[in-house]
Enzyme design. Structure first.
Site, PDB file in Angstrom:
ATOM      1  N   ASN A  34     -13.148  -3.841 -25.453  1.00 11.17           N
ATOM      2  CA  ASN A  34     -12.416  -2.779 -24.767  1.00 11.17           C
ATOM      3  C   ASN A  34     -11.795  -1.861 -25.813  1.00 11.17           C
ATOM      4  O   ASN A  34     -11.021  -2.327 -26.653  1.00 11.17           O
ATOM      5  CB  ASN A  34     -11.311  -3.400 -23.891  1.00 11.17           C
TER       6      ASN A  34
ATOM      7  N   HIS B 190      -9.568  -0.584  -8.790  1.00 12.46           N
ATOM      8  CA  HIS B 190     -10.644   0.242  -9.314  1.00 12.46           C
ATOM      9  C   HIS B 190     -11.292   1.027  -8.180  1.00 12.46           C
ATOM     10  O   HIS B 190     -11.106   0.735  -6.999  1.00 12.46           O
ATOM     11  CB  HIS B 190     -11.702  -0.631 -10.006  1.00 12.46           C
TER      12      HIS B 190
ATOM     13  N   LYS C  39     -17.275  -0.079  -7.805  1.00  8.55           N
ATOM     14  CA  LYS C  39     -17.341  -1.193  -8.760  1.00  8.55           C
ATOM     15  C   LYS C  39     -17.966  -2.405  -8.072  1.00  8.55           C
ATOM     16  O   LYS C  39     -17.584  -2.750  -6.954  1.00  8.55           O
ATOM     17  CB  LYS C  39     -15.937  -1.530  -9.263  1.00  8.55           C
TER      18      LYS C  39
END
Lengths: 258, 258, 258, 258
Positions: free
Chosen positions: A115, A143, A147
Site C-alpha cells: 500500500n 468502499h 468492489k
C-alpha cells in the site's frame, strides 16, 4: 503530501514497468511532474528490460503482474537498479527469493509495499500503536459499490497488525456479550478482530478503526482516500528513499520515520 | 430538548407504573422536575391500580412488563386516564385489543411508543424520507459491550422503514458487487438493507444511516444517545400531548409534527 | 484501559493530596479499586503533609491548586516520595525549580502531566507524528455548553505540537485561499493552525484533528471522552511507572512507549 | 440518485443556456444521457434566444450570469417555455419581477434553485425540521483549500433556516457559557447560529449540522458531495417536474415531496 523533496542538483533517473497500466501511467505522470525525478524509460508488456539499462535508470517502479514481477526484480538487482514494487502477489517465499538475490549484491535495494497510501499506512501504524491501551477495537471500512471483495485488503491487514500488538501486550480477547444476533450483524472475524464492510455508491476508499475502553475513552482513526492519485506521494517517497536502504524493505512504514 | 411547555395554570397530574424500575424511577424524577407536571402516584409491583384513581391521575406512564401492561392499559381506558406506554411486547394483536377497548371510550387516549428518544425517532424519520432519493443505504449501529442482541431494535426498525420507503418508490435492490467475502463482513440483511453492529466498551447508544448515490452524494444521519436520561424529553412530550389525541397512537412520530 | 498491571506481591502505597476534590476523590476510588495499589493517606486542605511520611506513602498523587502544589512537590522530593502531579499552573520556571530539587535527590522522581487521558495523549502524539506528511491540518474540538474557555487546553496544545512538527519538517504555512469571510468563520489561529470550538449541550469532551493533502488523502484522528473517569487509567499508569523514571518527566507520552 | 424517471413515450425537449460553461456543459451531457430527455438547443454568449423557439424547446435550463439571466427568464415566460434556473443573483426584487411576468402567463412555470444537490437540500430540510427539538445547534462545513469565501453559501442558508425554525418555535438563543476565547474560536455568527469553516486540500464539499440537548441526545446530519456531477440529479428532477408546477417555484424542496 508535503514532505520536502531532498535538495539536489541531479534528477533521479526513473524507469517504469507496466507503464501503460492504470497505476503505471499515473506513476509516469507523477515522475514527469516532480521537481527531482526524470522519466527515462516507460516499458510495458513485450518491451525488453534491457531498455532500463540503456536509459540509465537508477530506480525502477514496477506495477505489473504477479506472473512477471519476480523476473523484473531479479533483473533490477542483477543490474544495480533499485526497485520500488507495488505489484501484488508477494508472500514469504518470494521475499526469501529476493533476499537471496540481494545477498549477492550488497548495495542493491528493493522496496515492496502492499500500500503506497501514506495516510493509509499511517492509520495502520497508529492503530497498531494504540491497540494495547484499549479493551476493544473494531474496524469499519467503506468502499464504492463495485468492489468485489470484503473486507478490503487494508482492513484485513490492519486487523492482523492490531491482533499481533494485543497478543504481544497480553491483552486477551475483545469483550463481546452478544448472545442473540442476526447472521453477519457482528461483522467478519479477522484474527479475533471484528471487521465491517460497507459498500456504497459515491464512496471511494475509507476506513475507520474504533478503539474503546470501559472508562469511556474512544479513539477513532479514520482514513479517506478521495481519489486514485492518493497513492502517488507514497510512490514518490519510495523513489526518493529506496537507494539509501540497501537490502529488502517491506512496506512503506520504515520510510516514514515514525 | 427545548420545545416549549404549553403555557397553562394547571399542572398535569401524572401517575407512574413501574415506579421503582430503572426507567420508571427516571420518569418520576422527570415529572417532579418539569414545570407543568405533578407526580400524584408512583406505583410498583403489588400496588393496587385504584391508587391512580384515588390520586386523580390524568395521565399514566407505564414502564412495567409485557405480562402486566395490558391489564394496566385496560384499567386506564376504563377509568378515563390517558396512558403513555413504553413497555415492550406490543404486536398487532395487542394493538387490536387496545383499539377494542378504546372503541367504547371515544375520548380516551393511549400512546404506545417503542422508542422515546426524540433524536432517535427523528433520525429514523429522516432516513425514511431520504431513502428513495439514493441508490443505496446501509446502517451502522454502535453500542456498549454489554448489549446481548445484534442488531439493535432501533436499527432493525430503521432498516424496515427504509425498505418500505424504497419499495413504495420502486427503487429496486441496493447494488452490491461483492463476490468474495469473509463470513459476516457485509453485515446482517434486514429486509434487504445491510446492518452492521459494533459493540465497544465506552460507547453508549449510537446509530449511523449512510445513504449514497453513484453521482457522489453521501448523506449521513447520525444519532448519539450519551446517557439514559435522553429518553425523558420524549416521555414528557407524550405526557403533554397524549390527551389531545383520542384513540390509539403508535410511535412518537405523530407528536413531532414533521 | 487494559495494559496489564505489573505482577508483584507488594501493593504500591499511595497518598492522595486534594483528596476531597472532584479529581482527587476519583483518584482515591481508583487506587482503592486497583489490584496493585493501596490508599494509605487521603489528605486535603489543612492536613499536615507529614501524614504522608507517617503512612509510609511511596507515591503521592497531587490534584490540588497552583498556589500549593509546589510546596507539596518539594516535600515529596525531600522525603523520597515519588510524585504524580495533575494540578495545573506549571510553566518552564516551575519545571526548573523542580529540577533543582531533584538534582539533590538523584533517585527521586516527579511526573507532571497536563492530561491523564491516555486516548487524548495518544491522539496528540499521532497528530504530531502525522503532521509533516500532510499539506494542511485543522482542529475541531467539541465540548459541553458549560465550558468557559475556547479553544480547550488540549486543542491549543495539540495545535502547538503540530506547528512545531511542521516547522521541523520545513512544511511552510498551511494553504488558505479565503479572501471573504465572516468574522470567526475560519476559527482561531494557534501557532498558524486553525482551531474550531463547538459548544453543545449533550457533548462531553471530543476532539478531531483533520489532516489533508491535495492528492485526496484525509486522515482524521478523533478522541471522545465520554465521562470524567476516563482520566483514571492514565493516573494509574503514572502511579505504576513513576518510580522507574528518576528525575522530572513531563507529560504521559514517555510512559506510553510509543 | 435513483428516483424513477416517469414512464412516457415522448422525450422532453430541453434547451441549455450557458452551454459552454462548466455547469452548462455538464447539463448538456446529462440531458443527452438521460432516457427521457433530449437536447435540442445548446446556446451560449452571443447566440440568439430565438434558437430556443426554433428548436421547439419545452424546458430551458439556465446556468448563465446574473447580468443576463433576467432577460433569459422573461423570454422563456413570454414564449411558453418552462425555465429551470441555477444562475445566482436572485433576491426578492427579482422574484417579484418574475412573478409579474408569470401573472400574464398562467400556465408558464419557472423554477429557481440556489442548490441542485438533492442530498444538500435534504440535509438543510432535515436540519430545519429538527431545529426546534434541540437546545442548541452548530454547523461545521469543510471545503477544498481553494474556496475563497467562508462560510459557504449552503452553510449560511442552513443557519438562516434553522434560526427561523427556532424563532417560530420560541426556542430562545442557543446556550453559550464562553467567557474567555481566542478570536474566532467560536466560529462565525449567522443569525445567532455558530458556523465553522474548515478549508482543507483533499476535501471537496462537506457539511455537518450538529444538534444537541442537555439530556444527552446528539443528532448529526452530514452531507458529502464527492464531485461536481452530484448536482445533475437535481437538475434532471427540475427538468422533469417544472412543467407540472405553474408559477414560480423557489428551491428544490417542493419537488422532493417531503
Amino acid at each position: 503530501m508535503t514532505y520536502a523533496a531532498p535538495v539536489t542538483n541531479e534528477l533521479i533517473r526513473v524507469g517504469v514497468l507496466g507503464a501503460k497500466g492504470r497505476m503505471g501511467s499515473e506513476v509516469c505522470r507523477t515522475v514527469e511532474g516532480a521537481p527531482d525525478t526524470e522519466l527515462v524509460a516507460a516499458l510495458d508488456d513485450g518491451d525488453a528490460l534491457t531498455g532500463l539499462v540503456d536509459a540509465g535508470a537508477q530506480v525502477v517502479v514496477d506495477f505489473t503482474q504477479p506472473g512477471v514481477v519476480m523476473g523484473n526484480v531479479e533483473f533490477c538487482v542483477r543490474n544495480g537498479i533499485a526497485a520500488v514494487v507495488g505489484t501484488s502477489g508477494f508472500d514469504e517465499a518470494r521475499f526469501e527469493t529476493v533476499r537471496g538475490w540481494l545477498a549477492d549484491a550488497p548495495s542493491a535495494s528493493v522496496l515492496v509495499a502492499p500500500n503506497f497510501g501514506v495516510g493509509a499506512v499511517l492509520s495502520m501504524e497508529f492503530a497498531r500503536q494504540a491497540a494495547r491501551f484499549f479493551e476493544s477495537v473494531e474496524i469499519i471500512e467503506l468502499h464504492h459499490a463495485n468492489k468485489v471483495d470484503a473486507p478490503s485488503g487494508t482492513a484485513a491487514r490492519t486487523a492482523t497488525l492490531i491482533a499481533q500488538a494485543r497478543a504481544e501486550a497480553g491483552s486477551g480477547p475483545v469483550p463481546d456479550a452478544t448472545t442473540t444476533a442476526l447472521d453477519g450483524a457482528r461483522g467478519a472475524d479477522v484474527d479475533g478482530i471484528r471487521v465491517h464492510s460497507v459498500r456504497m455508491p459515491g464512496m471511494i476508499a475509507h476506513q475507520e478503526v474504533v478503539l474503546g475502553s470501559a472508562d469511556g475513552e474512544i479513539l477513532t482513526i479514520r482514513h479517506d482516500s478521495m481519489n486514485r492519485t492518493s497513492f502517488m506521494p507514497g510512490v514518490l517517497l519510495g523513489i526518493r528513499e529506496v537507494r539509501s536502504r540497501p537490502g529488502l524493505t517491506i512496506g512503506l512504514e520504515p520510510l516514514l520515520g515514525l
